[in-house]
Design a protein around this motif. Structure first.
Motif, PDB file in Angstrom:
ATOM      1  N   ASP A  78     -15.582  -7.676   7.710  1.00 28.09           N
ATOM      2  CA  ASP A  78     -15.488  -6.607   6.721  1.00 28.09           C
ATOM      3  C   ASP A  78     -14.408  -5.588   7.101  1.00 28.09           C
ATOM      4  N   THR A  79     -13.534  -5.974   8.044  1.00 35.35           N
ATOM      5  CA  THR A  79     -12.360  -5.163   8.394  1.00 35.35           C
ATOM      6  C   THR A  79     -11.167  -6.078   8.617  1.00 35.35           C
ATOM      7  N   VAL A  80      -9.983  -5.519   8.427  1.00 39.12           N
ATOM      8  CA  VAL A  80      -8.746  -6.171   8.862  1.00 39.12           C
ATOM      9  C   VAL A  80      -8.214  -5.350  10.023  1.00 39.12           C
ATOM     10  N   GLU A  81      -8.021  -6.012  11.156  1.00 44.72           N
ATOM     11  CA  GLU A  81      -7.554  -5.331  12.369  1.00 44.72           C
ATOM     12  C   GLU A  81      -6.075  -5.653  12.591  1.00 44.72           C
ATOM     13  N   ILE A  82      -5.270  -4.603  12.737  1.00 44.91           N
ATOM     14  CA  ILE A  82      -3.815  -4.737  12.874  1.00 44.91           C
ATOM     15  C   ILE A  82      -3.403  -4.082  14.188  1.00 44.91           C
ATOM     16  N   MET A  83      -2.497  -4.718  14.900  1.00 39.12           N
ATOM     17  CA  MET A  83      -1.936  -4.144  16.126  1.00 39.12           C
ATOM     18  C   MET A  83      -0.420  -4.175  16.010  1.00 39.12           C
ATOM     19  N   SER A  84       0.258  -3.121  16.506  1.00 43.32           N
ATOM     20  CA  SER A  84       1.718  -3.099  16.410  1.00 43.32           C
ATOM     21  C   SER A  84       2.365  -2.531  17.668  1.00 43.32           C
ATOM     22  N   VAL A 261      -5.064  -7.854   0.724  1.00 40.43           N
ATOM     23  CA  VAL A 261      -4.512  -6.721   1.469  1.00 40.43           C
ATOM     24  C   VAL A 261      -3.015  -6.927   1.616  1.00 40.43           C
ATOM     25  N   VAL A 262      -2.243  -5.841   1.484  1.00 43.60           N
ATOM     26  CA  VAL A 262      -0.794  -5.917   1.664  1.00 43.60           C
ATOM     27  C   VAL A 262      -0.368  -4.846   2.670  1.00 43.60           C
ATOM     28  N   ILE A 263       0.417  -5.267   3.653  1.00 46.74           N
ATOM     29  CA  ILE A 263       0.944  -4.388   4.696  1.00 46.74           C
ATOM     30  C   ILE A 263       2.455  -4.309   4.533  1.00 46.74           C
ATOM     31  N   SER A 285      -1.024  -0.161  -9.515  1.00 47.72           N
ATOM     32  CA  SER A 285      -2.211  -0.893  -9.057  1.00 47.72           C
ATOM     33  C   SER A 285      -1.914  -2.359  -8.762  1.00 47.72           C
ATOM     34  N   THR A 286      -0.868  -2.918  -9.360  1.00 39.79           N
ATOM     35  CA  THR A 286      -0.512  -4.319  -9.090  1.00 39.79           C
ATOM     36  C   THR A 286       0.473  -4.439  -7.931  1.00 39.79           C
ATOM     37  N   GLN A 287       0.788  -3.301  -7.294  1.00 43.87           N
ATOM     38  CA  GLN A 287       1.761  -3.291  -6.201  1.00 43.87           C
ATOM     39  C   GLN A 287       1.225  -2.555  -4.974  1.00 43.87           C
ATOM     40  N   TYR A 288      -0.070  -2.252  -4.940  1.00 46.02           N
ATOM     41  CA  TYR A 288      -0.615  -1.389  -3.901  1.00 46.02           C
ATOM     42  C   TYR A 288      -0.298  -1.897  -2.484  1.00 46.02           C
ATOM     43  N   ILE A 289       0.053  -0.958  -1.615  1.00 44.27           N
ATOM     44  CA  ILE A 289       0.207  -1.206  -0.186  1.00 44.27           C
ATOM     45  C   ILE A 289      -1.005  -0.580   0.502  1.00 44.27           C
ATOM     46  N   ASP A 290      -1.555  -1.274   1.505  1.00 48.21           N
ATOM     47  CA  ASP A 290      -2.769  -0.799   2.170  1.00 48.21           C
ATOM     48  C   ASP A 290      -2.531  -0.243   3.564  1.00 48.21           C
ATOM     49  N   ALA A 291      -1.385  -0.565   4.187  1.00 52.32           N
ATOM     50  CA  ALA A 291      -1.077  -0.052   5.525  1.00 52.32           C
ATOM     51  C   ALA A 291       0.420  -0.075   5.731  1.00 52.32           C
ATOM     52  N   ASN A 322       7.233  -0.129  25.161  1.00 53.58           N
ATOM     53  CA  ASN A 322       5.814  -0.306  25.482  1.00 53.58           C
ATOM     54  C   ASN A 322       5.196   0.952  26.059  1.00 53.58           C
ATOM     55  N   GLY A 323       5.717   2.109  25.652  1.00 57.00           N
ATOM     56  CA  GLY A 323       5.085   3.360  26.050  1.00 57.00           C
ATOM     57  C   GLY A 323       3.720   3.520  25.427  1.00 57.00           C
ATOM     58  N   SER A 324       3.517   2.872  24.297  1.00 53.52           N
ATOM     59  CA  SER A 324       2.194   2.841  23.655  1.00 53.52           C
ATOM     60  C   SER A 324       2.164   1.690  22.667  1.00 53.52           C
ATOM     61  N   PHE A 325       0.969   1.343  22.236  1.00 53.76           N
ATOM     62  CA  PHE A 325       0.790   0.429  21.109  1.00 53.76           C
ATOM     63  C   PHE A 325      -0.296   1.010  20.221  1.00 53.76           C
ATOM     64  N   ALA A 326      -0.349   0.538  18.986  1.00 50.90           N
ATOM     65  CA  ALA A 326      -1.270   1.125  18.014  1.00 50.90           C
ATOM     66  C   ALA A 326      -2.116   0.052  17.350  1.00 50.90           C
ATOM     67  N   THR A 327      -3.261   0.496  16.854  1.00 50.33           N
ATOM     68  CA  THR A 327      -4.081  -0.369  16.007  1.00 50.33           C
ATOM     69  C   THR A 327      -4.437   0.378  14.726  1.00 50.33           C
ATOM     70  N   ILE A 328      -4.560  -0.377  13.647  1.00 55.67           N
ATOM     71  CA  ILE A 328      -5.078   0.125  12.379  1.00 55.67           C
ATOM     72  C   ILE A 328      -6.274  -0.735  12.006  1.00 55.67           C
ATOM     73  N   THR A 329      -7.377  -0.084  11.688  1.00 54.76           N
ATOM     74  CA  THR A 329      -8.548  -0.783  11.162  1.00 54.76           C
ATOM     75  C   THR A 329      -8.664  -0.473   9.677  1.00 54.76           C
ATOM     76  N   LEU A 330      -8.588  -1.506   8.856  1.00 50.18           N
ATOM     77  CA  LEU A 330      -8.787  -1.348   7.420  1.00 50.18           C
ATOM     78  C   LEU A 330     -10.217  -1.756   7.093  1.00 50.18           C
ATOM     79  N   ASN A 331     -10.972  -0.832   6.534  1.00 51.43           N
ATOM     80  CA  ASN A 331     -12.363  -1.098   6.156  1.00 51.43           C
ATOM     81  C   ASN A 331     -12.413  -1.673   4.747  1.00 51.43           C
ATOM     82  N   LEU A 332     -13.120  -2.785   4.580  1.00 51.18           N
ATOM     83  CA  LEU A 332     -13.095  -3.535   3.327  1.00 51.18           C
ATOM     84  C   LEU A 332     -14.404  -3.433   2.567  1.00 51.18           C
TER      85      LEU A 332
END
Length: 525
Positions: A78-84, A261-263, A285-291, A322-332
């Motif tokens: 029920d989530t999409v997990e993204i790391m960058s 979902v679109v990133i 609404s037909t072009q929504y970006i989520d992250a 590599n001073g840091s990395f990030a995550t995004i959690t998208l709740n579905l």
């Protein structure tokens, strides 16, 4: 053509290394080792391609990402997990300060995945290669192998991917395993060859990933204004078109293909994310970006941009190298994102402290250890600590001035002055003591060649007054000592040639800045 390019790269490696007096690299830098055995299940699917502009279209296909058979399968989520990560700049090994090795980053992300019992979509947001000794003398091969071992899903094209010419990067996305091959697609929807009006077929506009039954589309671009951050000779016949139209078209296509979902990942965050904000406010609404995933500015960013429906699009960017990395959690809810949360991690984060560097990525370091060791050769002993970009640049500018004074005899001149574009000086401090080849390379990691122009004193004062704040200048420059009618030489890197061309004939030394500095250090050692 590909074989010719591979031979050219081998020869060029040998030429550069001969100049650097690094003899043992004759048998290591040019010989490309086999790619990491880490693989990823991928398939190809021909889909409708967006046009890059209203007047230009691209007929090449896009490639879907992981099909869900393996990495993203076995359960419902029920989530999409993204790391960058972004702007890695060749940081393969552990750094002396806050920079993590890629093996350490991989271990930390694996730890988070084990805690969540869920894999992350891994995005590399551009500027992977250029910046370290080992990456330079393998033309990024070591970095491709490391990112393969980390099981990344996608990479976005950055401005420094052009440093060696885009043909070098193409090798890793040409389907030829013998010269190294990425296990992930390279995205840049707004990259256009001006001659053909098309995006190169080996660069994709977007990719589609089946994430535990959730269909995720990822669009990639480079900042539309980043052509100015690339040397003209390196940019070649490419241009970057406006982001908004191509992103809207790609997103509409992805939604029509059933993406839940679109990133949007872009190697840019100029003007506090102005383009991201415009995109957020402009999509329907037909072009929504989520992250949003950003790069280029070398800063941590955590922002939320409001869509027309009130949804807040999370945006992340990380510190460079590599001073840091990030995550995004998208709740579905019903496979659609309803909210997103952001986290950043660094060397002091629990997930880093509680994990160990992964052996697969450390194996890449081991494969290239002989080159890494060559970078540890001491070239000079710094008598005092360097504490600013000016301090670092002074050595390079002394090297440029000395070289030109010893080689230019075709005309008379009063003095040689030097400037270096601020972005070309990549270090702002260095301790006193031993300076290695690798240290020196990281000061000036780009393959820029030294050029110069002769101009009158009045022209020199005019140029300096118009461009002083954008560059690091010879510390001995004093406008009051400049005689208007006298002839002077102004030296610079070929990156800056486009800003100097109107002042006279440009003379090219054909010597790479790194090599000129190396020779200078050896002469005063």
């Amino acid at each position: 053509m590909k074989k010719i390019l591979s031979i050219f790269i081998l020869v060029l490696n040998l030429m550069l290394l001969t100049s650097c007096e690094i003899k043992s690299l004759f048998t290591t830098a040019g010989n490309k080792t086999s790619k990491s055995t880490t693989s990823k299940t991928t398939t190809s699917q021909v889909v409708t391609n967006p046009t890059s502009k209203s007047t230009k279209s691209n007929s090449s296909s896009n490639t879907t990402g992981n099909t869900g058979e393996g990495k993203f399968s076995g359960r419902s989520v029920d989530t999409v997990e993204i790391m960058s990560i972004n702007d890695t700049h060749g940081q393969l090994e552990e750094g002396t300060n806050y920079n993590m090795s890629l093996a350490r980053v991989d271990g930390a992300v694996n730890y988070l995945e084990s805690q969540n019992n869920q894999k992350y979509i891994r995005i590399m947001a551009g500027d992977l290669f250029q910046g370290s000794f080992v990456s330079r003398f393998t033309y990024g091969r070591c970095m491709i192998e490391a990112i393969n071992a980390m099981d990344f899903d996608v990479m976005v094209l950055g401005n420094h991917e052009f440093d060696w010419g885009l043909d070098v990067v193409e090798q890793y996305f040409d389907g030829d395993e013998s010269n190294g091959e990425a296990n992930f697609p390279l995205l840049c929807a707004n990259l256009i060859n001006k001659t053909t009006g098309q995006r190169p077929d080996w660069v994709k506009a977007y990719t589609i990933i089946n994430y535990y039954g959730i269909k995720v589309g990822i669009i990639g671009c480079i900042g539309e204004n980043e052509e100015s951050d690339i040397a003209t000779s390196s940019l070649g016949d490419y241009e970057f078109t406006e982001e908004l139209p191509i992103v809207k078209e790609c997103s509409a296509t992805l939604h029509s293909l059933g993406c839940d979902v679109v990133i949007y990942a872009c190697h840019d965050y100029a003007n506090e994310g102005a383009t991201f904000r415009t995109i957020a406010e402009s999509v329907s609404s037909t072009q929504y970006i989520d992250a949003f995933v950003a790069g280029h500015m070398h800063q941590e960013e955590e922002e939320y941009f409001r869509r027309e429906d009130g949804y807040l699009i999370p945006l992340v960017e990380n510190y460079a190298k590599n001073g840091s990395f990030a995550t995004i959690t998208l709740n579905l809810t019903n496979k659609k994102s309803t909210s997103g949360t952001i986290h950043h991690y660094n060397k002091n984060s629990d997930c880093v402290k509680n994990s160990t560097p992964t052996s697969d990525v450390e194996a890449v370091v081991t494969r290239y250890q002989s080159i890494i060791d060559e970078g540890k050769i001491v070239v000079y002993n710094l008598p005092t600590r360097l504490s600013s970009k000016q301090d670092v640049a002074n050595y390079m500018m002394d090297a440029m001035r000395n070289y030109i004074k010893s080689h230019e005899s075709s005309f008379s001149y009063t003095e040689v002055y030097v400037f270096i574009n601020t972005g070309g000086v990549r270090a702002s401090s260095c301790p006193a003591g031993e300076l290695t080849f690798a240290d020196m390379y990281e000061w000036f990691p780009f393959d820029n060649r030294v050029q110069y122009v002769k101009m009158t004193g009045s022209q020199l004062k005019n140029y300096v007054s118009r461009n002083y704040s954008y560059n690091v200048w010879s510390s001995d420059y004093d406008s009051s000592s400049i005689i208007d009618s006298n002839t002077y030489i102004l030296a610079f890197s070929d990156f800056s040639a486009k800003y100097v061309s109107g002042y006279g004939t440009i003379y090219n030394t054909n010597v790479i800045m790194y090599n000129m500095l190396k020779d200078y250090f050896l002469s005063i050692k």
